[in-house]
Design an enzyme around this catalytic site. Structure first.
Site, PDB file in Angstrom:
ATOM      1  NE  ARG A  33      -3.816  -2.357   2.297  1.00 52.24           N
ATOM      2  CZ  ARG A  33      -3.769  -3.672   1.957  1.00 52.24           C
ATOM      3  NH1 ARG A  33      -2.892  -4.302   1.865  1.00 52.24           N
ATOM      4  NH2 ARG A  33      -5.032  -4.228   1.927  1.00 52.24           N
ATOM      5  CB  SER A 174     -11.510 -10.418   0.059  1.00 47.88           C
ATOM      6  OG  SER A 174     -10.507  -9.764  -0.687  1.00 47.88           O
ATOM      7  CD  GLN A 176      -5.553 -10.242  -1.708  1.00 55.19           C
ATOM      8  OE1 GLN A 176      -6.272 -10.705  -2.519  1.00 55.19           O
ATOM      9  NE2 GLN A 176      -4.650 -10.770  -1.152  1.00 55.19           N
ATOM     10  CG  ASP A 327      -2.657 -14.096   5.148  1.00 50.26           C
ATOM     11  OD1 ASP A 327      -3.208 -14.624   4.462  1.00 50.26           O
ATOM     12  OD2 ASP A 327      -2.395 -12.722   5.208  1.00 50.26           O
ATOM     13  CE  LYS A 354      -6.483 -15.865   1.853  1.00 51.78           C
ATOM     14  NZ  LYS A 354      -6.778 -14.426   1.563  1.00 51.78           N
ATOM     15  NE  ARG A 358      -1.794 -19.945   2.370  1.00 51.32           N
ATOM     16  CZ  ARG A 358      -1.379 -18.840   2.379  1.00 51.32           C
ATOM     17  NH1 ARG A 358      -2.196 -17.982   3.314  1.00 51.32           N
ATOM     18  NH2 ARG A 358      -0.315 -18.183   1.761  1.00 51.32           N
TER      19      ARG A 358
HETATM   20  C1  S3P Z   1      -4.423  -9.135   2.185  1.00 53.96           C
HETATM   21  C2  S3P Z   1      -5.519  -9.356   2.438  1.00 53.96           C
HETATM   22  C3  S3P Z   1      -5.639 -10.848   2.735  1.00 53.96           C
HETATM   23  C4  S3P Z   1      -4.546 -11.597   2.967  1.00 53.96           C
HETATM   24  C5  S3P Z   1      -3.287 -11.528   1.983  1.00 53.96           C
HETATM   25  C6  S3P Z   1      -2.869  -9.777   2.249  1.00 53.96           C
HETATM   26  C7  S3P Z   1      -4.162  -7.605   2.109  1.00 53.96           C
HETATM   27  O1  S3P Z   1      -6.347 -11.413   1.352  1.00 53.96           O
HETATM   28  O2  S3P Z   1      -4.744 -13.142   2.892  1.00 53.96           O
HETATM   29  O3  S3P Z   1      -2.085 -12.139   2.302  1.00 53.96           O
HETATM   30  O4  S3P Z   1      -3.002  -7.134   2.086  1.00 53.96           O
HETATM   31  O5  S3P Z   1      -4.892  -6.995   1.897  1.00 53.96           O
HETATM   32  P1  S3P Z   1      -7.877 -11.380   1.280  1.00 53.96           P
HETATM   33  O6  S3P Z   1      -8.312 -10.041   1.251  1.00 53.96           O
HETATM   34  O7  S3P Z   1      -8.171 -12.096  -0.225  1.00 53.96           O
HETATM   35  O8  S3P Z   1      -8.350 -12.138   2.124  1.00 53.96           O
END
Ligand code: S3P
Length: 450
Positions: A33, A174, A176, A327, A354, A358
């Site tokens: 970020r 999520s 992300q 994670d 993932k 996992r």
């Molecule tokens: C992350 C969000 C998580 C995590 C990843 C990092 C992030 O994924 O598993 O290692 O930096 O926003 P998801 O948002 O898909 O759960």
């Protein structure tokens, strides 16, 4: 296949007590970020403590391809000369995000409301992972995505010419996806709203505020409602990246299963959206102490002291906690094998998409090591064998997944016979110094043949 092309088999053996200070690397989520928001600011952002894992290096390279100037000045010390919100140039090459789902999904969001095209690809692991969860909300802004069947990479995204703001409720928990929508919302007029029924890590919101964007978050009956006012001018920042709790999890869990261990992990993030593992370990009876709480780079941090007591008991982790430790489930599963009784991890469906599946990777690996597991679509149960009870003596597949590789190398430190991981090279994506750091604490981890 390995992340770098050459597999690196590694072996871990039963170890004597671990001791010392584990200086784990910078947080991966925050590092991605910092580079992306630096690239979307006008002026120079300075970053200290950046994680120099391959995932983050790939994001740095991507920011260059979109027109930012990204310079490394020393270990963890980077500068980003940004191009401003809406200022991304059209890349003249394919953006290779390697192993990183976070990298590709956040960057897709960041470019989706600028009228440029970009083609994304990754390694064999990333090219299997679903991108539809991101391209669906990005389409609401007016972006278009053309990828392989199942919404997989390689994929070309064409940014919206005339973006409209979006109100979007997450369909998967999520960060992300949330972050992709917020980053896209930066270059849309008016207010973009993301509603998350389950709270996920909030680094994007925190950092956007730090860079001067107007972001509010309100807890309502629908969940957390996050509102961003579009088209701000982002002001460059000095960002200090706290240490990654997801990386800290490996030496911490190792110290909890190797008799006689006592370690400290300084400056580890205590962000409440990331602390599910520590809450779970305390419930299991772990001796953890958080000292010297303070704030670094807009995030709460503390020094973590960990002591082996040998009395871990199995627990149930509730679905509502899953996002805050998503994670950490692989290493929790490894630790749970050394606890008394069953550990039941509920609401963990997201683990299936993932870097590897996992749930399956941990279940098969633990079985090979002599541990009984039960697996359902959304649940993983590990039947603990107590301290010193795991037979080990197996080769485990890492499946291009750094956290699977590290989890089994940790388990080998407390197993009766060595555990071999077929390919530890993916560890370089998130924790390049894992091997020397663990060896420095006294862990018997070595490369095969060394
Ligand atoms: C992350 C969000 C998580 C995590 C990843 C990092 C992030 O994924 O598993 O290692 O930096 O926003 P998801 O948002 O898909 O759960």
């Amino acid at each position: 296949m390995s992340a770098t092309g050459t597999p690196i088999p590694m072996i871990s053996d039963a170890s004597g007590p671990l001791s010392g200070v584990a200086e784990v690397p910078g947080d991966k989520s925050i590092s991605h970020r910092a580079l992306i928001l630096g690239a979307l600011s006008v002026g120079t952002t300075r970053i200290a403590g950046l994680l120099e894992g391959q995932d983050v290096l790939d994001t740095a390279e991507a920011m260059r391809a979109f027109g930012a100037t990204v310079t490394r000045h020393g270990p963890g010390a980077w500068e980003v000369e940004g191009v401003g919100v809406g200022g991304f140039a059209e890349p003249d090459r394919v953006i290779d995000c390697g192993n990183s789902g976070t990298g590709v999904r956040l960057i897709m969001g960041a470019m989706a409301t600028t009228p440029i095209a970009a083609t994304f690809t990754g390694d064999a692991s990333l090219n299997r992972r679903p991108m539809g969860r991101v391209t669906e909300p990005l389409a609401l802004f007016g972006a278009h995505a053309y990828g392989r069947s199942g919404g997989r990479l390689p994929m070309t995204v064409i940014g919206a010419l005339d973006p409209v703001p979006v109100r979007y409720t997450l369909t998967v928990p999520s960060a992300q996806v949330k972050s992709a929508v917020l980053l896209a919302g930066l270059n849309a007029p008016g207010e973009t709203v993301v509603i998350e029924p389950e709270a996920t890590r909030d680094h994007t919101e925190r950092m956007l505020r730090g860079f001067g964007a107007e972001v509010t978050a309100e807890d309502t009956a629908e969940g957390r409602v996050i509102t961003l006012r579009g088209q701000p001018e982002l002001t460059p920042q000095a960002v200090t990246v706290p240490r990654d709790p997801s990386s800290a999890a490996f030496p911490v869990c190792a110290a909890l299963i190797v008799p006689g261990s006592e370690i400290t992990v300084p400056g580890v993030s205590r962000n409440p959206t990331r602390n599910g593992l520590f809450a779970t370990l305390l419930e299991m009876g772990a001796d953890l102490g958080f000292e010297n709480p303070r704030e670094e780079g807009g995030e709460p941090v503390a020094d973590l002291r960990v002591r082996f007591t040998g009395a871990l008991r199995g627990v149930e982790t509730p679905p509502a906690r899953a996002a805050s430790m998503i994670d950490e489930f692989p290493v929790l599963a490894a630790l749970a094998a050394c606890a008394e009784g069953a550990t039941v991890m509920r609401g963990v469906r997201e683990l299936r998409v993932k870097e590897s599946d996992r749930i399956d990777a941990m279940a098969r690996g633990l079985e090979a090591c002599g541990v009984r597991v039960e697996e359902a679509e959304d649940t993983l149960t590990v039947h603990g064998l107590g301290a010193g009870g795991v037979p080990g003596g197996a080769t485990v597949e890492s499946r291009l997944d750094h956290r699977i590789a590290m989890s089994f190398l940790v388990l080998g430190l407390a197993a009766r016979a060595p555990i071999r991981v077929d390919d530890a090279s993916p560890i370089a994506t998130s924790f390049p110094d894992f091997e020397p750091l663990m060896q420095g604490l006294g862990a018997a981890i070595r490369r095969e043949g060394a």
